[in-house]
Design an enzyme around this catalytic site. Structure first.
Site, short mmCIF file in Angstrom:
data_model
loop_
_atom_site.label_atom_id
_atom_site.label_comp_id
_atom_site.label_asym_id
_atom_site.label_seq_id
_atom_site.Cartn_x
_atom_site.Cartn_y
_atom_site.Cartn_z
CE LYS A 22 25.67 -34.29 15.35
NZ LYS A 22 25.20 -32.93 15.05
CG ASN A 23 23.49 -32.41 18.30
OD1 ASN A 23 24.45 -32.22 17.54
ND2 ASN A 23 22.32 -32.80 17.87
CB CYS A 119 22.19 -27.13 5.85
SG CYS A 119 20.99 -27.97 6.87
NE ARG A 124 19.75 -26.33 10.77
CZ ARG A 124 20.59 -27.30 11.17
NH1 ARG A 124 21.13 -28.10 10.27
NH2 ARG A 124 20.88 -27.46 12.43
CG ASP A 307 18.26 -34.32 15.34
OD1 ASP A 307 18.99 -33.84 16.22
OD2 ASP A 307 17.86 -33.68 14.35
NE ARG A 399 28.61 -32.90 9.35
CZ ARG A 399 27.89 -31.82 9.06
NH1 ARG A 399 27.33 -31.69 7.85
NH2 ARG A 399 27.69 -30.89 9.97
C1 EPZ Z 1 20.04 -28.32 16.79
O1 EPZ Z 1 20.20 -27.54 15.60
C2 EPZ Z 1 20.73 -29.66 16.51
N1 EPZ Z 1 22.13 -29.41 16.21
C3 EPZ Z 1 20.06 -30.33 15.32
O2 EPZ Z 1 20.64 -31.62 15.14
C4 EPZ Z 1 18.59 -30.54 15.64
O3 EPZ Z 1 17.93 -31.06 14.51
C5 EPZ Z 1 17.93 -29.19 16.00
O4 EPZ Z 1 18.65 -28.56 17.08
C6 EPZ Z 1 16.49 -29.34 16.45
O5 EPZ Z 1 16.39 -30.23 17.50
C7 EPZ Z 1 22.99 -29.20 17.25
O6 EPZ Z 1 22.64 -29.19 18.42
C8 EPZ Z 1 24.41 -28.99 16.89
P1 EPZ Z 1 17.28 -24.95 15.98
P2 EPZ Z 1 19.87 -25.96 15.61
O7 EPZ Z 1 17.95 -23.63 16.05
O8 EPZ Z 1 20.15 -25.41 16.95
C9 EPZ Z 1 14.49 -22.17 13.27
C10 EPZ Z 1 21.63 -33.41 13.98
O9 EPZ Z 1 21.13 -34.19 13.16
N2 EPZ Z 1 15.37 -21.05 13.69
O10 EPZ Z 1 16.72 -25.51 17.23
O11 EPZ Z 1 20.55 -25.38 14.44
C11 EPZ Z 1 15.23 -23.20 12.40
O12 EPZ Z 1 15.28 -22.81 11.06
C12 EPZ Z 1 21.32 -31.90 13.89
O13 EPZ Z 1 22.39 -33.76 14.90
C13 EPZ Z 1 15.08 -19.78 13.27
O14 EPZ Z 1 14.12 -19.55 12.53
O15 EPZ Z 1 18.30 -26.00 15.35
C14 EPZ Z 1 14.42 -24.46 12.64
O16 EPZ Z 1 13.33 -24.48 11.80
C15 EPZ Z 1 20.57 -31.54 12.67
N3 EPZ Z 1 15.89 -18.76 13.67
C16 EPZ Z 1 13.99 -24.30 14.10
O17 EPZ Z 1 14.11 -22.92 14.42
C17 EPZ Z 1 16.98 -18.96 14.49
O18 EPZ Z 1 17.69 -18.01 14.83
C18 EPZ Z 1 14.80 -25.11 15.10
O19 EPZ Z 1 16.16 -24.90 14.84
C19 EPZ Z 1 17.25 -20.27 14.91
C20 EPZ Z 1 16.43 -21.31 14.51
#
Ligand code: EPZ
Length: 422
Positions: A22-23, A119, A124, A307, A399
């Site tokens: 998916k990701n 969410c 996020r 995850d 999903r």
């Molecule tokens: C990706 O989400 C995955 N989704 C998530 O999988 C996964 O949990 C996550 O990476 C971490 O591994 C997809 O790839 C579609 P991040 P993403 O930006 O990219 C903070 C699942 O279950 N942050 O790496 O949205 C954020 O709040 C899903 O399949 C900022 O502060 O996650 C978090 O605490 C859920 N500012 C941390 O970084 C930003 O601009 C990591 O988030 C971006 C992120």
């Protein structure tokens, strides 16, 4: 609305194939916007989120066709992109929609995307995505719940991420691919899905080095072309199936998954005393009677994936002793705990730390899924609970999992879908 009903107690046996990731599929489908023409993707998982990405691309003017019966081939024709806006109604159902921002502003000079907002698992924000685009010369405007990015042509920039962000790295990698000059991404995410996207972009004609390491270098090019590509297997689905085998003391071969994507998960599984062996076409798990406790701390790749935290937590309810889990990525990713406690688990949460004491004798109950991985955790709990468990709101599960109940049934689980329940 559908629910899943599980009668616990079966030991899982046999073989199961992992579906496409998916990701990886979501940013790869979005990357088709960087080129004009027909891109062909194979091993695309038939998931709710993938359909949402399809609807979003369709809204922008792309034409999509998928092979019948979920055989995993999706054709995306981006010859006539007419819209540059990702609307609230789509983004609110899937925050990963934000990965169209980079490709649209890079290819069409403008993009308007609804801000994802928070969410179930955390606030996020996307500040790192926007900071990067601004450094590349985009004018960013936030108004009416939308972000608008404009740039005649992005220019290369040196970007240092304050936090490791997966979709942030992916968005700026796609933006940098068509920028003028060189872009460097420091403290970049190293997830296999990021590496896979770089592979796809390089096949399209991009010049990207260092994906999979903390420093990614992108030499911008003037044009990219459509490609054909087969998407990598889903490491989180694979991890979930491996835990299902371990938690039921089963003997299962999980096929088509890549051990190198799962090192942290496999080493924690082994630490519990579970027998894990890599075989020619997959990973075999032979569950043990007694499980050892294991502490985990979620980290960006190659650390233990957030995850897999919920799935591992329910495994630790079967271990003899105390396990300490630290969720360092998301501030609110213990929504599954109250439901596990209702089933009889002994779990105490203090901020981002959860202490699991076992072994607990879980009993079947009616429980509510709150997010994707929490729903997988409740399915695993239902497999070992005494009696029957009913899981509501399983749209969360669909999903991100390709017919998980069907795959578990093929391994001998007493699981079925039914109508009913809010
Ligand atoms: C990706 O989400 C995955 N989704 C998530 O999988 C996964 O949990 C996550 O990476 C971490 O591994 C997809 O790839 C579609 P991040 P993403 O930006 O990219 C903070 C699942 O279950 N942050 O790496 O949205 C954020 O709040 C899903 O399949 C900022 O502060 O996650 C978090 O605490 C859920 N500012 C941390 O970084 C930003 O601009 C990591 O988030 C971006 C992120």
């Amino acid at each position: 609305m559908q629910k899943i009903v599980i009668r616990g107690g079966a030991r899982l046996r046999g073989e199961v194939r992992v579906s496409g990731s998916k990701n990886a599929a979501l940013p790869i489908l979005a990357s088709s916007l960087l080129a004009v023409g027909r891109s062909i993707y194979r091993n695309v998982p038939p998931l709710g989120d993938v359909r949402t990405m399809g609807r979003l691309l369709g809204k922008l003017g792309a034409e999509l066709s998928s092979s019948p019966g979920g055989a995993g081939v999706t054709v995306v024709d981006t010859s006539h992109i007419t819209e540059l806006e990702a609307p609230y109604d789509l983004v609110k159902t899937m925050r990963a929609s934000v990965v169209v921002l980079g490709p649209l502003v890079a290819r069409y000079g403008q993009a308007r995307v609804s801000l994802p907002g928070g969410c179930a698992i955390g606030a996020r924000p996307i500040d790192q995505h926007l900071k990067g685009l601004q450094a590349m010369g985009a004018r960013i405007e936030l108004a009416n719940g939308y972000v608008t990015a404009r740039a005649r042509r992005l220019r290369g920039a040196s970007i240092l991420f304050d936090v490791v962000t997966v979709t942030g790295t992916e968005n700026l990698m796609m933006a940098g691919a068509l920028a003028r000059g060189r872009t460097t991404l420091e403290n970049a995410a190293r997830e296999p899905e990021v590496e896979e996207l770089a592979r796809v972009l390089n096949k399209m004609g991009a010049k990207i080095r260092g994906a999979g390491t903390p420093l990614i270098t992108i030499e911008g090019v003037d044009e990219l072309h459509p490609i054909e590509h087969t998407i990598i297997p889903d490491r989180i689905e694979a991890g979930t199936l491996l835990v299902a085998a371990a938690i039921t003391r089963g003997n299962v071969l999980v096929r088509d998954c890549l051990p190198e994507h799962l090192d942290a998960v496999l080493s924690k599984l082994r630490a519990t005393g579970t027998d894990v062996t890599a075989e020619a076409d997959g990973i075999r798990v032979r569950g043990r009677g007694e499980l050892e406790p294991a502490d985990i701390s979620t980290q960006p790749f190659p650390g233990f994936p957030t995850d897999m935290q919920a799935q591992f937590m329910v495994l630790m309810t079967r271990a003899t002793g105390q396990s300490v889990l630290s969720e360092t990525i998301f501030e609110n990713r213990y929504m599954h705990v109250p439901e596990l406690q209702r089933m009889g688990a002994d779990i105490a949460v203090e901020g981002r730390t959860a202490i699991v004491r076992g072994p607990s004798r879980l009993t079947g109950a009616t429980v509510m899924a709150t997010d994707l991985r929490a729903s997988a955790c409740l399915v695993l709990a239902g497999l070992i609970a005494h009696g029957t468990t009913e899981i509501r709101r399983i749209y969360h599960l669909d999903r991100g999992y390709d017919r998980l109940d069907r795959k578990l049934r093929l391994l001998g689980a007493h699981v079925r879908r039914a109508q009913g329940g809010p």
